[in-house]
Scaffold this motif. Structure first.
Motif, mmCIF file in Angstrom:
data_model
loop_
_atom_site.group_PDB
_atom_site.id
_atom_site.type_symbol
_atom_site.label_atom_id
_atom_site.label_comp_id
_atom_site.label_asym_id
_atom_site.label_seq_id
_atom_site.Cartn_x
_atom_site.Cartn_y
_atom_site.Cartn_z
ATOM 1 N N PHE A 112 0.853 -1.182 0.000
ATOM 2 C CA PHE A 112 0.000 0.000 0.000
ATOM 3 C C PHE A 112 0.895 1.239 0.000
ATOM 4 C CE2 PHE A 112 0.690 -1.535 4.273
ATOM 5 C CZ PHE A 112 1.033 -0.410 4.995
ATOM 6 N N GLU A 113 0.291 2.362 -0.262
ATOM 7 C CA GLU A 113 0.993 3.648 -0.255
ATOM 8 C C GLU A 113 0.624 4.405 1.016
ATOM 9 O OE1 GLU A 113 3.058 4.346 -2.675
ATOM 10 O OE2 GLU A 113 2.401 2.930 -4.210
ATOM 11 N N GLU B 111 -5.927 -8.350 6.038
ATOM 12 C CA GLU B 111 -7.266 -7.799 5.824
ATOM 13 C C GLU B 111 -7.716 -6.944 6.999
ATOM 14 O OE1 GLU B 111 -9.504 -7.508 3.310
ATOM 15 O OE2 GLU B 111 -7.870 -8.300 2.081
ATOM 16 N N LEU B 112 -7.330 -7.330 8.217
ATOM 17 C CA LEU B 112 -7.713 -6.564 9.401
ATOM 18 C C LEU B 112 -7.202 -5.131 9.298
ATOM 19 C CD1 LEU B 112 -8.954 -6.291 12.206
ATOM 20 C CD2 LEU B 112 -6.811 -7.222 13.148
ATOM 21 N N PHE B 113 -5.939 -4.948 8.943
ATOM 22 C CA PHE B 113 -5.375 -3.605 8.804
ATOM 23 C C PHE B 113 -6.099 -2.824 7.715
ATOM 24 C CE2 PHE B 113 -2.257 -0.802 6.617
ATOM 25 C CZ PHE B 113 -2.167 0.167 7.602
ATOM 26 N N LYS B 114 -6.288 -3.445 6.578
ATOM 27 C CA LYS B 114 -6.967 -2.781 5.464
ATOM 28 C C LYS B 114 -8.376 -2.345 5.869
ATOM 29 C CE LYS B 114 -8.082 -3.455 0.608
ATOM 30 N NZ LYS B 114 -8.106 -4.364 -0.516
ATOM 31 N N THR B 115 -9.087 -3.196 6.551
ATOM 32 C CA THR B 115 -10.446 -2.877 7.000
ATOM 33 C C THR B 115 -10.428 -1.717 8.004
ATOM 34 O OG1 THR B 115 -11.138 -5.163 6.674
ATOM 35 C CG2 THR B 115 -12.494 -3.828 8.159
ATOM 36 N N GLN B 116 -9.487 -1.732 8.933
ATOM 37 C CA GLN B 116 -9.383 -0.654 9.925
ATOM 38 C C GLN B 116 -9.082 0.676 9.251
ATOM 39 O OE1 GLN B 116 -6.437 -2.777 12.223
ATOM 40 N NE2 GLN B 116 -7.797 -2.837 13.989
ATOM 41 N N VAL B 117 -8.155 0.674 8.302
ATOM 42 C CA VAL B 117 -7.792 1.906 7.592
ATOM 43 C C VAL B 117 -8.976 2.434 6.812
ATOM 44 C CG1 VAL B 117 -6.395 2.781 5.678
ATOM 45 C CG2 VAL B 117 -5.325 1.438 7.483
ATOM 46 N N GLU B 118 -9.657 1.572 6.103
ATOM 47 C CA GLU B 118 -10.795 1.986 5.287
ATOM 48 C C GLU B 118 -11.934 2.510 6.171
ATOM 49 O OE1 GLU B 118 -11.284 -1.515 2.878
ATOM 50 O OE2 GLU B 118 -9.867 -0.774 1.379
ATOM 51 N N ALA B 119 -12.137 1.915 7.338
ATOM 52 C CA ALA B 119 -13.183 2.374 8.268
ATOM 53 C C ALA B 119 -12.883 3.771 8.792
ATOM 54 C CB ALA B 119 -13.345 1.393 9.403
ATOM 55 N N LEU B 120 -11.607 4.046 9.004
ATOM 56 C CA LEU B 120 -11.175 5.347 9.510
ATOM 57 C C LEU B 120 -11.181 6.388 8.391
ATOM 58 C CD1 LEU B 120 -10.008 6.950 11.925
ATOM 59 C CD2 LEU B 120 -7.762 6.237 11.166
ATOM 60 N N GLY B 121 -11.074 5.915 7.161
ATOM 61 C CA GLY B 121 -10.965 6.859 6.048
ATOM 62 C C GLY B 121 -9.575 7.435 5.956
ATOM 63 N N ALA B 122 -8.605 6.737 6.545
ATOM 64 C CA ALA B 122 -7.226 7.228 6.529
ATOM 65 C C ALA B 122 -6.297 6.065 6.431
ATOM 66 C CB ALA B 122 -6.948 8.050 7.789
ATOM 67 N N LYS C 211 5.369 10.439 -0.170
ATOM 68 C CA LYS C 211 4.731 9.137 -0.323
ATOM 69 C C LYS C 211 5.788 8.082 -0.052
ATOM 70 C CE LYS C 211 4.871 7.051 -4.150
ATOM 71 N NZ LYS C 211 5.388 5.691 -4.238
ATOM 72 N N THR C 212 5.389 7.050 0.685
ATOM 73 C CA THR C 212 6.247 5.884 0.825
ATOM 74 C C THR C 212 5.437 4.663 0.415
ATOM 75 O OG1 THR C 212 5.699 5.628 3.179
ATOM 76 C CG2 THR C 212 7.731 6.798 2.656
ATOM 77 N N ALA C 213 6.040 3.821 -0.395
ATOM 78 C CA ALA C 213 5.416 2.562 -0.784
ATOM 79 C C ALA C 213 5.839 1.513 0.234
ATOM 80 C CB ALA C 213 5.849 2.161 -2.187
ATOM 81 N N MET C 214 4.870 0.879 0.860
ATOM 82 C CA MET C 214 5.137 -0.118 1.890
ATOM 83 C C MET C 214 4.732 -1.493 1.378
ATOM 84 S SD MET C 214 6.313 2.096 3.977
ATOM 85 C CE MET C 214 6.773 0.962 5.265
ATOM 86 N N VAL C 215 5.601 -2.459 1.582
ATOM 87 C CA VAL C 215 5.336 -3.841 1.192
ATOM 88 C C VAL C 215 5.264 -4.674 2.466
ATOM 89 C CG1 VAL C 215 6.244 -5.855 -0.039
ATOM 90 C CG2 VAL C 215 6.505 -3.562 -1.024
ATOM 91 N N CYS C 216 4.234 -5.484 2.585
ATOM 92 C CA CYS C 216 4.151 -6.402 3.715
ATOM 93 C C CYS C 216 5.180 -7.497 3.487
ATOM 94 C CB CYS C 216 2.737 -6.954 3.844
ATOM 95 S SG CYS C 216 1.575 -5.655 4.307
ATOM 96 N N PHE C 217 5.894 -7.826 4.554
ATOM 97 C CA PHE C 217 7.110 -8.624 4.383
ATOM 98 C C PHE C 217 7.275 -9.596 5.534
ATOM 99 C CE2 PHE C 217 11.823 -9.012 4.186
ATOM 100 C CZ PHE C 217 11.969 -9.267 2.836
ATOM 101 N N ASP C 218 7.631 -10.831 5.202
ATOM 102 C CA ASP C 218 7.953 -11.844 6.199
ATOM 103 C C ASP C 218 9.472 -11.845 6.349
ATOM 104 O OD1 ASP C 218 8.735 -14.250 7.471
ATOM 105 O OD2 ASP C 218 6.892 -15.241 6.812
ATOM 106 N N TYR C 219 9.949 -11.357 7.477
ATOM 107 C CA TYR C 219 11.389 -11.240 7.688
ATOM 108 C C TYR C 219 12.066 -12.596 7.904
ATOM 109 C CZ TYR C 219 11.445 -6.185 7.591
ATOM 110 O OH TYR C 219 11.366 -4.876 7.178
ATOM 111 N N THR C 220 11.294 -13.642 8.174
ATOM 112 C CA THR C 220 11.870 -14.978 8.320
ATOM 113 C C THR C 220 12.163 -15.587 6.953
ATOM 114 O OG1 THR C 220 10.673 -15.305 10.389
ATOM 115 C CG2 THR C 220 11.533 -17.275 9.318
ATOM 116 N N THR C 221 11.183 -15.521 6.053
ATOM 117 C CA THR C 221 11.364 -16.093 4.711
ATOM 118 C C THR C 221 11.984 -15.098 3.745
ATOM 119 O OG1 THR C 221 9.159 -15.436 3.972
ATOM 120 C CG2 THR C 221 9.383 -17.623 5.022
#
Length: 127
Positions: free
Chosen positions: A77-78, A116-127, A98-108
């Motif tokens: 996401f941006e 989805e939880l984060f995306k839903t929270q952000v969309e609910a806040l409108g931010a 703007k910073t482009a952020m990639v979700c990342f598994d630091y182990t693999t």
């Protein structure tokens, strides 16, 4: 702004701005109890940063930084930032970024899906 944030032009340097954006990002995530290493169970890594100066900032300025997450993809996401300070009773725009952020598994060491939880929270806040 601290004296150490100034460059030889006596205004805030780009390296200091990126550091302050990092701080704003950490505080933005904290509102949901997240960190950059635990975004609803996954880490994040910055893949790109864009900074556009709109005005100068000087020693003693107090910044207000608005952060908004948008443009979600499967693995990222941006984050958009608006940096302002108050001078003479008016808000003055200092920078947009703007910073482009990639979700990342630091182990693999591989990108993973945006929680989805984060995306839903952000969309609910409108931010």
């Amino acid at each position: 702004m601290r004296i150490t944030d100034l460059n030889y032009g006596a205004h805030v340097g780009n390296d200091s701005v990126l550091g302050m954006l990092h701080e704003a990002r950490v505080r933005y995530l904290k509102q949901w109890g997240y960190t950059e290493l635990d975004l609803a169970g996954v880490g994040m890594i910055m893949s790109d940063a864009v900074l556009a100066f709109r005005g100068e900032s000087f020693y003693g300025d107090v910044w207000m930084i608005d952060v908004q997450a948008t443009e979600f993809t499967r693995v990222g996401f941006e984050l958009y930032y608006r940096v302002r300070t108050e001078r003479e009773g008016r808000l003055q725009l200092i920078a947009e970024a703007k910073t482009a952020m990639v979700c990342f598994d630091y182990t693999t060491r591989k990108p993973v899906a945006v929680p989805e939880l984060f995306k839903t929270q952000v969309e609910a806040l409108g931010a």
